[in-house]
Design an enzyme around this catalytic site. Structure first.
Site, PDB file in Angstrom:
ATOM      1  N   HIS A  63       0.857  -1.180   0.000  1.00 54.52           N
ATOM      2  CA  HIS A  63       0.000   0.000   0.000  1.00 54.52           C
ATOM      3  C   HIS A  63       0.895   1.233   0.000  1.00 54.52           C
ATOM      4  CE1 HIS A  63       0.994  -0.524   4.235  1.00 54.52           C
ATOM      5  NE2 HIS A  63       0.497   0.668   4.510  1.00 54.52           N
ATOM      6  N   HIS A  65       1.255   3.964   2.098  1.00 51.53           N
ATOM      7  CA  HIS A  65       1.764   4.716   3.234  1.00 51.53           C
ATOM      8  C   HIS A  65       3.289   4.807   3.085  1.00 51.53           C
ATOM      9  CE1 HIS A  65      -1.973   4.039   5.978  1.00 51.53           C
ATOM     10  NE2 HIS A  65      -2.015   5.221   5.381  1.00 51.53           N
ATOM     11  N   ASP A  67       6.042   4.593   4.784  1.00 51.24           N
ATOM     12  CA  ASP A  67       7.045   3.642   5.264  1.00 51.24           C
ATOM     13  C   ASP A  67       7.105   2.383   4.415  1.00 51.24           C
ATOM     14  OD1 ASP A  67       4.445   3.413   6.502  1.00 51.24           O
ATOM     15  OD2 ASP A  67       5.224   1.858   7.815  1.00 51.24           O
ATOM     16  N   HIS A  68       6.168   2.232   3.478  1.00 51.25           N
ATOM     17  CA  HIS A  68       6.143   1.053   2.612  1.00 51.25           C
ATOM     18  C   HIS A  68       6.511   1.367   1.158  1.00 51.25           C
ATOM     19  CE1 HIS A  68       4.157  -1.572   5.638  1.00 51.25           C
ATOM     20  NE2 HIS A  68       3.779  -0.397   6.100  1.00 51.25           N
ATOM     21  N   HIS A 137      -7.258  -2.349   6.003  1.00 53.21           N
ATOM     22  CA  HIS A 137      -6.433  -1.236   6.458  1.00 53.21           C
ATOM     23  C   HIS A 137      -7.158   0.050   6.050  1.00 53.21           C
ATOM     24  CE1 HIS A 137      -2.722   0.266   8.068  1.00 53.21           C
ATOM     25  NE2 HIS A 137      -2.358   0.871   6.957  1.00 53.21           N
ATOM     26  N   ASP A 200       0.400  -4.179   6.772  1.00 51.35           N
ATOM     27  CA  ASP A 200      -0.584  -3.455   7.568  1.00 51.35           C
ATOM     28  C   ASP A 200      -2.014  -3.944   7.340  1.00 51.35           C
ATOM     29  OD1 ASP A 200       1.799  -2.165   7.733  1.00 51.35           O
ATOM     30  OD2 ASP A 200       0.967  -0.153   7.634  1.00 51.35           O
ATOM     31  N   HIS A 258       7.942  -4.916  11.417  1.00 54.51           N
ATOM     32  CA  HIS A 258       7.111  -3.714  11.385  1.00 54.51           C
ATOM     33  C   HIS A 258       6.734  -3.288  12.809  1.00 54.51           C
ATOM     34  CE1 HIS A 258       3.666  -1.046  10.404  1.00 54.51           C
ATOM     35  NE2 HIS A 258       4.256  -0.920   9.216  1.00 54.51           N
TER      36      HIS A 258
END
Length: 298
Positions: A63, A65, A67-68, A137, A200, A258
């Site tokens: 996805h 976000h 941090d990914h 999520h 997530d 994570h």
């Protein structure tokens, strides 16, 4: 069989720490390299891990976000700069295609036509050997699974009893029978190896489906159960949840990662203690640059 192992490049969640980089996971699988969720700093982490752009064949984003995915620009530009000649398939949620394009073209560089885009949509998407399933999520997120086709394990005593040896064994495997002796008489089913990657998400059916019988499960463990309400609100799992998934799905090797920045390395024993409340199998608490082999076939 080719080497199959996970190289962990980063293990933090939204905020990197002194000891944990943003997400980044590299899976070696039959001569292919699958890069999952390249967070900020992934290009440098790869250098420290002895990996190059030439090792990447897939880029899989769960996805969008930060941090990914904030490592995508550096990884893409490195693939172009190093003149990678083989195809690289980029897989990501179709609903985030605008973000992918922004990341891919975040700066001026000579682009490459070797990267092809494969946006996924719907509850399930098949991109052999990958399967993607939509998770739960606040933004659209997918988990991934690599699955080797099932095969058969030859039984030496049965082969000997039927007088089959040498080239006839290969013929039996290829044709299914030799001199009236069938493959089923000399072998037993052998499940293909599998690896699942779940970031997530809240607990939901697709998490268990991705993990079902997996030899290796890499799964988020953002919080301890003391923050279970917060985990549910923000669409995350606790260590207990991760263990519950592994236990119910019959996972052979569980990799927790994570971790929220609120937990330092000193809290690692608490994660292990919590996961043991729900899962008795093999557990790896990932740190940056941990290498985890995929378990040998059963």
């Amino acid at each position: 069989m080719s080497l199959r192992e996970l190289v962990v490049l980063g293990t933090s969640s939204a905020v990197p720490t002194r000891h944990r980089n943003h997400n980044g996971y590299f899976l070696r699988w039959d001569g292919q390299g699958v890069l999952f969720d390249p967070g900020e700093g992934t290009q440098r982490q790869m250098l420290h891990a002895g990996l190059s752009a030439h090792d990447i064949h897939w880029i899989c984003v769960t996805h969008f976000h930060g941090d990914h995915c904030l490592g995508v620009p550096g990884v893409v530009q490195r693939i172009a700069r190093d003149r990678v000649t083989h195809p690289v398939r980029a897989v990501f949620p179709a609903s985030g295609q605008l973000y992918w394009r922004r990341l891919r073209h975040a700066a001026v560089f000579a682009d490459t036509d070797k990267i092809t885009e494969h946006p996924v949509a719907g509850p399930v998407a098949e991109l052999a050997p990958l399967t993607a399933r939509r998770l739960s999520h606040p933004v659209e997120s997918y988990g991934y699974r690599l699955q080797e086709p099932d095969g058969r394990r030859m039984l030496p005593d049965r082969l000997k009893a039927h007088g089959i040896k040498g080239p006839e064994i290969t013929e039996l495997q290829r044709k299914g029978s030799v001199r009236g002796v069938t493959l089923e008489q000399c072998s037993v089913p052998r499940p293909g190896q599998s690896a699942a990657f779940v970031m997530d998400t809240r607990l939901c059916d697709p998490v268990f489906e991705l993990a079902d019988g997996a030899d290796l499960l890499v799964i988020e463990s953002t919080f301890l159960s003391s923050e279970a309400a917060l985990a549910k609100e923000y669409g995350h799992l606790t260590a207990y949840d991760a263990g519950l998934v592994a236990a119910r799905a019959g996972v052979r090797r569980l990799v927790l990662t994570h971790f929220s920045e609120r937990y330092g390395l000193a809290e690692e024993p608490a994660f292990l203690e919590e996961v043991r409340r729900s899962y008795e199998g093999e557990v790896v608490l990932a740190r940056d640059f941990t290498t985890v082999p995929v378990p040998r076939r059963r």
